[in-house]
Design a protein around this motif. Structure first.
Motif, PDB file in Angstrom:
ATOM      1  N   THR A   1      -0.776  -9.621  -5.697  1.00 16.33           N
ATOM      2  CA  THR A   1       0.143 -10.778  -6.181  1.00 16.33           C
ATOM      3  C   THR A   1       1.337 -11.035  -5.663  1.00 16.33           C
ATOM      4  O   THR A   1       1.828 -10.229  -4.664  1.00 16.33           O
ATOM      5  CB  THR A   1       0.530 -10.408  -7.869  1.00 16.33           C
ATOM      6  N   ALA A   2       2.236 -12.128  -5.777  1.00 10.91           N
ATOM      7  CA  ALA A   2       3.342 -12.436  -5.292  1.00 10.91           C
ATOM      8  C   ALA A   2       4.450 -11.593  -5.894  1.00 10.91           C
ATOM      9  O   ALA A   2       4.605 -11.360  -6.952  1.00 10.91           O
ATOM     10  CB  ALA A   2       3.720 -14.248  -5.322  1.00 10.91           C
ATOM     11  N   MET A   3       5.526 -11.237  -5.028  1.00 10.01           N
ATOM     12  CA  MET A   3       6.457 -10.378  -5.508  1.00 10.01           C
ATOM     13  C   MET A   3       7.783 -10.817  -4.559  1.00 10.01           C
ATOM     14  O   MET A   3       7.654 -10.675  -3.248  1.00 10.01           O
ATOM     15  CB  MET A   3       6.336  -9.217  -5.412  1.00 10.01           C
ATOM     16  N   GLY A   4       8.742 -11.357  -5.149  1.00  6.47           N
ATOM     17  CA  GLY A   4       9.954 -11.927  -4.155  1.00  6.47           C
ATOM     18  C   GLY A   4      10.592 -10.748  -3.504  1.00  6.47           C
ATOM     19  O   GLY A   4      10.768  -9.634  -4.054  1.00  6.47           O
ATOM     20  N   TRP A   5      10.532 -11.225  -2.462  1.00 10.45           N
ATOM     21  CA  TRP A   5      11.225 -10.186  -1.238  1.00 10.45           C
ATOM     22  C   TRP A   5      10.274  -9.147  -0.985  1.00 10.45           C
ATOM     23  O   TRP A   5      10.480  -8.158   0.094  1.00 10.45           O
ATOM     24  CB  TRP A   5      12.671  -9.419  -1.646  1.00 10.45           C
ATOM     25  N   VAL A   6       9.045  -9.002  -1.392  1.00  6.18           N
ATOM     26  CA  VAL A   6       8.209  -8.116  -1.023  1.00  6.18           C
ATOM     27  C   VAL A   6       6.804  -8.607  -0.543  1.00  6.18           C
ATOM     28  O   VAL A   6       6.495  -8.048   0.346  1.00  6.18           O
ATOM     29  CB  VAL A   6       7.857  -7.100  -2.452  1.00  6.18           C
ATOM     30  N   ALA A   7       6.262  -9.537  -1.220  1.00  9.61           N
ATOM     31  CA  ALA A   7       5.045 -10.027  -0.659  1.00  9.61           C
ATOM     32  C   ALA A   7       5.352 -11.082   0.410  1.00  9.61           C
ATOM     33  O   ALA A   7       4.992 -11.881   0.439  1.00  9.61           O
ATOM     34  CB  ALA A   7       4.107 -10.663  -1.761  1.00  9.61           C
TER      35      ALA A   7
ATOM     36  N   PHE B   1       5.000 -20.267  -5.779  1.00  8.85           N
ATOM     37  CA  PHE B   1       6.151 -20.579  -5.858  1.00  8.85           C
ATOM     38  C   PHE B   1       6.534 -21.107  -7.384  1.00  8.85           C
ATOM     39  O   PHE B   1       5.481 -21.082  -8.063  1.00  8.85           O
ATOM     40  CB  PHE B   1       6.039 -21.846  -4.992  1.00  8.85           C
ATOM     41  N   HIS B   2       7.586 -21.757  -7.681  1.00  7.75           N
ATOM     42  CA  HIS B   2       8.021 -21.986  -9.049  1.00  7.75           C
ATOM     43  C   HIS B   2       8.338 -23.417  -8.618  1.00  7.75           C
ATOM     44  O   HIS B   2       9.154 -24.049  -7.737  1.00  7.75           O
ATOM     45  CB  HIS B   2       9.070 -21.400  -9.703  1.00  7.75           C
ATOM     46  N   MET B   3       8.040 -24.228  -9.936  1.00  9.42           N
ATOM     47  CA  MET B   3       8.563 -25.766  -9.824  1.00  9.42           C
ATOM     48  C   MET B   3       9.985 -26.028  -9.829  1.00  9.42           C
ATOM     49  O   MET B   3      10.565 -26.974  -9.546  1.00  9.42           O
ATOM     50  CB  MET B   3       7.984 -26.486 -10.805  1.00  9.42           C
TER      51      MET B   3
ATOM     52  N   ILE C   1      -4.149 -13.510 -15.933  1.00  9.40           N
ATOM     53  CA  ILE C   1      -3.443 -13.061 -17.225  1.00  9.40           C
ATOM     54  C   ILE C   1      -2.780 -11.796 -16.780  1.00  9.40           C
ATOM     55  O   ILE C   1      -3.174 -11.066 -15.951  1.00  9.40           O
ATOM     56  CB  ILE C   1      -4.523 -12.504 -18.388  1.00  9.40           C
ATOM     57  N   GLN C   2      -1.400 -12.006 -17.159  1.00 13.25           N
ATOM     58  CA  GLN C   2      -0.565 -10.567 -16.869  1.00 13.25           C
ATOM     59  C   GLN C   2      -0.259 -10.058 -18.390  1.00 13.25           C
ATOM     60  O   GLN C   2       0.508 -10.588 -19.144  1.00 13.25           O
ATOM     61  CB  GLN C   2       0.756 -10.960 -16.183  1.00 13.25           C
ATOM     62  N   GLY C   3      -0.767  -8.964 -18.359  1.00 14.84           N
ATOM     63  CA  GLY C   3      -0.415  -8.009 -19.828  1.00 14.84           C
ATOM     64  C   GLY C   3       1.037  -7.567 -19.751  1.00 14.84           C
ATOM     65  O   GLY C   3       1.492  -7.503 -18.455  1.00 14.84           O
TER      66      GLY C   3
ATOM     67  N   GLY D   1      -1.677  -6.779 -14.619  1.00 11.85           N
ATOM     68  CA  GLY D   1      -0.663  -5.999 -15.561  1.00 11.85           C
ATOM     69  C   GLY D   1      -1.350  -4.485 -15.986  1.00 11.85           C
ATOM     70  O   GLY D   1      -2.187  -4.381 -16.881  1.00 11.85           O
ATOM     71  N   GLY D   2      -0.721  -3.486 -15.103  1.00 14.93           N
ATOM     72  CA  GLY D   2      -1.189  -2.343 -15.224  1.00 14.93           C
ATOM     73  C   GLY D   2      -2.416  -1.622 -14.499  1.00 14.93           C
ATOM     74  O   GLY D   2      -2.934  -0.611 -14.774  1.00 14.93           O
ATOM     75  N   TYR D   3      -2.965  -2.428 -13.659  1.00 18.36           N
ATOM     76  CA  TYR D   3      -3.895  -2.048 -12.823  1.00 18.36           C
ATOM     77  C   TYR D   3      -3.739  -1.306 -11.613  1.00 18.36           C
ATOM     78  O   TYR D   3      -2.772  -1.642 -10.713  1.00 18.36           O
ATOM     79  CB  TYR D   3      -4.820  -3.302 -12.415  1.00 18.36           C
TER      80      TYR D   3
ATOM     81  N   SER E   1       8.991  -3.486 -11.786  1.00 17.19           N
ATOM     82  CA  SER E   1       8.026  -2.775 -11.675  1.00 17.19           C
ATOM     83  C   SER E   1       7.083  -2.801 -13.061  1.00 17.19           C
ATOM     84  O   SER E   1       7.563  -3.063 -13.963  1.00 17.19           O
ATOM     85  CB  SER E   1       8.591  -1.189 -11.590  1.00 17.19           C
ATOM     86  N   GLY E   2       5.921  -2.497 -12.584  1.00 13.02           N
ATOM     87  CA  GLY E   2       4.763  -2.340 -13.894  1.00 13.02           C
ATOM     88  C   GLY E   2       4.970  -0.964 -14.243  1.00 13.02           C
ATOM     89  O   GLY E   2       5.522   0.042 -13.428  1.00 13.02           O
ATOM     90  N   GLN E   3       4.521  -0.676 -15.422  1.00 15.27           N
ATOM     91  CA  GLN E   3       4.555   0.699 -16.230  1.00 15.27           C
ATOM     92  C   GLN E   3       3.871   1.465 -15.284  1.00 15.27           C
ATOM     93  O   GLN E   3       3.809   2.727 -15.116  1.00 15.27           O
ATOM     94  CB  GLN E   3       4.174   0.606 -17.556  1.00 15.27           C
TER      95      GLN E   3
HETATM   96  C1  LIG Z   1       8.982  -6.326  -7.513  1.00 12.08           C
HETATM   97  C2  LIG Z   1       8.362  -7.705  -8.225  1.00 12.08           C
HETATM   98  C3  LIG Z   1       8.739  -8.906  -8.011  1.00 12.08           C
HETATM   99  C4  LIG Z   1       7.816 -10.064  -8.435  1.00 12.08           C
HETATM  100  N1  LIG Z   1       8.210 -11.377  -8.194  1.00 12.08           N
HETATM  101  C5  LIG Z   1       7.369 -12.377  -8.580  1.00 12.08           C
HETATM  102  C6  LIG Z   1       7.464 -13.491  -8.214  1.00 12.08           C
HETATM  103  O1  LIG Z   1       8.216 -13.928  -7.247  1.00 12.08           O
HETATM  104  N2  LIG Z   1       6.559 -14.318  -8.616  1.00 12.08           N
HETATM  105  C7  LIG Z   1       5.549 -14.168  -9.593  1.00 12.08           C
HETATM  106  O2  LIG Z   1       4.735 -15.098  -9.763  1.00 12.08           O
HETATM  107  N3  LIG Z   1       5.458 -12.928  -9.930  1.00 12.08           N
HETATM  108  C8  LIG Z   1       6.300 -12.093  -9.488  1.00 12.08           C
HETATM  109  N4  LIG Z   1       6.287 -10.516 -10.064  1.00 12.08           N
HETATM  110  C9  LIG Z   1       4.953 -10.378 -10.899  1.00 12.08           C
HETATM  111  C10 LIG Z   1       3.669  -9.920 -10.023  1.00 12.08           C
HETATM  112  O3  LIG Z   1       3.311 -11.018  -9.153  1.00 12.08           O
HETATM  113  C11 LIG Z   1       2.415  -9.490 -10.769  1.00 12.08           C
HETATM  114  O4  LIG Z   1       2.132 -10.565 -11.698  1.00 12.08           O
HETATM  115  C12 LIG Z   1       2.637  -8.119 -11.493  1.00 12.08           C
HETATM  116  O5  LIG Z   1       3.247  -7.137 -10.873  1.00 12.08           O
HETATM  117  C13 LIG Z   1       1.441  -7.521 -12.093  1.00 12.08           C
HETATM  118  O6  LIG Z   1       1.508  -6.357 -12.796  1.00 12.08           O
HETATM  119  P1  LIG Z   1       1.669  -4.748 -12.181  1.00 12.08           P
HETATM  120  O7  LIG Z   1       2.717  -4.877 -11.422  1.00 12.08           O
HETATM  121  O8  LIG Z   1       1.366  -3.996 -13.336  1.00 12.08           O
HETATM  122  O9  LIG Z   1       0.351  -4.711 -11.153  1.00 12.08           O
HETATM  123  C14 LIG Z   1       6.799  -9.685  -9.305  1.00 12.08           C
HETATM  124  C15 LIG Z   1       6.532  -8.362  -9.775  1.00 12.08           C
HETATM  125  C16 LIG Z   1       7.292  -7.136  -9.132  1.00 12.08           C
HETATM  126  C17 LIG Z   1       7.135  -5.930  -9.379  1.00 12.08           C
END
Ligand SMILES: Cc1cc2nc3c(=O)[nH]c(=O)nc-3n(C[C@H](O)[C@H](O)[C@H](O)COP(=O)(O)O)c2cc1C
Length: 369
Positions: free
Chosen positions: A22-28, A75-77, A141-143, A174-176, A320-322
């Motif tokens: 998934t996307a993560m700001g500054w990470v992905a 991205f976000h609108m 879906i994100q739990g 969410g949690g995988y 972070s996720g759990q």
């Molecule tokens: C450090 C971090 C940054 C994140 N940034 C974004 C983001 O920029 N856009 C977004 O849609 N979701 C973002 N997320 C949510 C993740 O894309 C993803 O939906 C979530 O990490 C899934 O759960 P998991 O961490 O249990 O795998 C971010 C999550 C983390 C941990």
């Protein structure tokens, strides 16, 4: 690979395994997406923390390294350059886009006409139904156990509810982090899993080691908790000194921190004063009580940057996720995906054997995978 793991996700997204990074700001960033793509998963580039020139350069880097456009853009609108992100996804012919607060149906139609799949992330059934009405091709879906902004419903409840409510393929997030998790999601009817935290804690992750060490140290899921203090929304992160301080600060103290973040974000992104003021006027006109929350929204990218880019885990936030509590090493994307795929296949094969064996033996073989 067995037929168990060929799903609507692998068919539509054109990847080998039903595993999404998934996307993560500054990470992905481009490197993480390249790692995921090469390992047979599907990666999303996080564009919410990049300006247009940076996004373009990251997209080109991925295409050059993989020879493929089978990756997505997140991205976000409410980003100032949202329109550029829409254009870039279409012009580069990317496979998919993901978003939280979605584009309008006209924009969704533009994606559809260009063959770009729309895969929003939702945390509640009603949002899934609405997203499909707006034209979503698949739903993630994100739990509530998931990292970053997150809802309050666990994956184990949200996934079956959404599977019942919509007709499009559903991806579970969410949690995988394991093949057992993938097997359970597939058995429930999902098209695959999406993971953030597991890929954040990978060898290809750009996150500085000083910060990653904090993630590795977590061994109790309760250390990764929800706070509203960053931007007024539910945000799951590892507890640290900064977040404890922010939560204890007075309303005025938090507003000052938010204003500093807003200014710093404006400087970094080159956001025009006109755009900043237009957002604030819009909020004042439509939802004045949300003004401080809007200002606080600037906290997220700036505070994330401190830990994720500057390597200062005590001065920023650690979303972070759990599931971080269940991850003890930094593996490569290839190892992560391979292990998940092998374990999921073994789980599903063992379940299948259930038909042929007596109950106790089947239970034994499932536990042994
Ligand atoms: C450090 C971090 C940054 C994140 N940034 C974004 C983001 O920029 N856009 C977004 O849609 N979701 C973002 N997320 C949510 C993740 O894309 C993803 O939906 C979530 O990490 C899934 O759960 P998991 O961490 O249990 O795998 C971010 C999550 C983390 C941990």
């Amino acid at each position: 690979m067995s037929a168990w793991l060929e799903t609507e996700l692998t068919r539509r997204l054109g990847c080998r395994h039903p595993v999404v990074q998934t996307a993560m700001g500054w990470v992905a960033d481009a490197n993480l997406v390249i790692g995921t793509t090469r390992a047979g998963g599907f990666g999303f580039l996080a564009a919410a923390t990049l300006n247009t020139a940076q996004t373009r350069s990251e997209i080109e880097k991925i295409i050059a390294a993989t020879g493929s456009r089978n990756f997505g853009l997140n991205f976000h609108m409410f980003q100032e350059n949202a329109a550029d992100c829409v254009d870039m996804a279409i012009d580069y012919g990317l496979k998919a886009v993901s978003y939280g607060r979605g584009p309008d149906s006209k924009t969704v139609q533009r994606f559809k006409d260009a063959g770009v799949l729309c895969i929003p992330t939702v945390g509640a059934v009603k949002h899934a139904v609405k997203a499909v009405q707006m034209g979503a091709d698949m739903i993630t879906i994100q739990g509530g156990e998931g990292g970053g902004h997150t809802g309050g419903v666990p994956s184990s409840i949200l996934l079956p509810q959404v599977l019942d409510a919509v007709q499009v393929p559903v991806i579970a997030a969410g949690g995988y982090s394991t093949g057992r998790g993938l097997a359970s999601a597939l058995a429930a009817g999902a098209a695959g899993v999406a993971m953030g935290t597991r890929f954040l804690m990978s060898k290809e992750s750009p996150t500085p080691l000083a910060t990653l060490e904090r993630y590795l140290k977590v061994n109790d899921p309760q250390q990764v908790r929800v706070t509203l203090a960053v931007d007024g929304m539910r945000h799951r992160m590892i507890e640290n000194a900064f977040i404890n301080r922010l939560e204890k600060a007075s309303g005025l103290g938090r507003l000052l921190i938010a204003m500093r973040s807003a200014w710093s974000w404006k400087q970094q992104t080159g956001m025009s004063s006109a755009h900043m003021l237009s957002i604030l006027f819009k909020v004042l006109k439509e939802e004045p009580e949300a003004l401080s929350q809007t200002l606080m929204a600037s906290n997220q990218p700036v505070l994330l940057q401190k830990s994720m880019q500057d390597g200062l885990p005590d001065e920023g936030i650690l979303p972070s996720g759990q599931v971080a509590a269940a991850i003890n090493e930094l593996a490569s994307c290839e190892q992560i995906i391979q292990e998940i795929v092998e374990q999921a296949e073994a789980c599903l094969n063992a379940l299948y054997q259930n038909n042929k064996q007596g109950q106790p033996e089947a239970e034994q073989s499932r536990r042994a995978v």
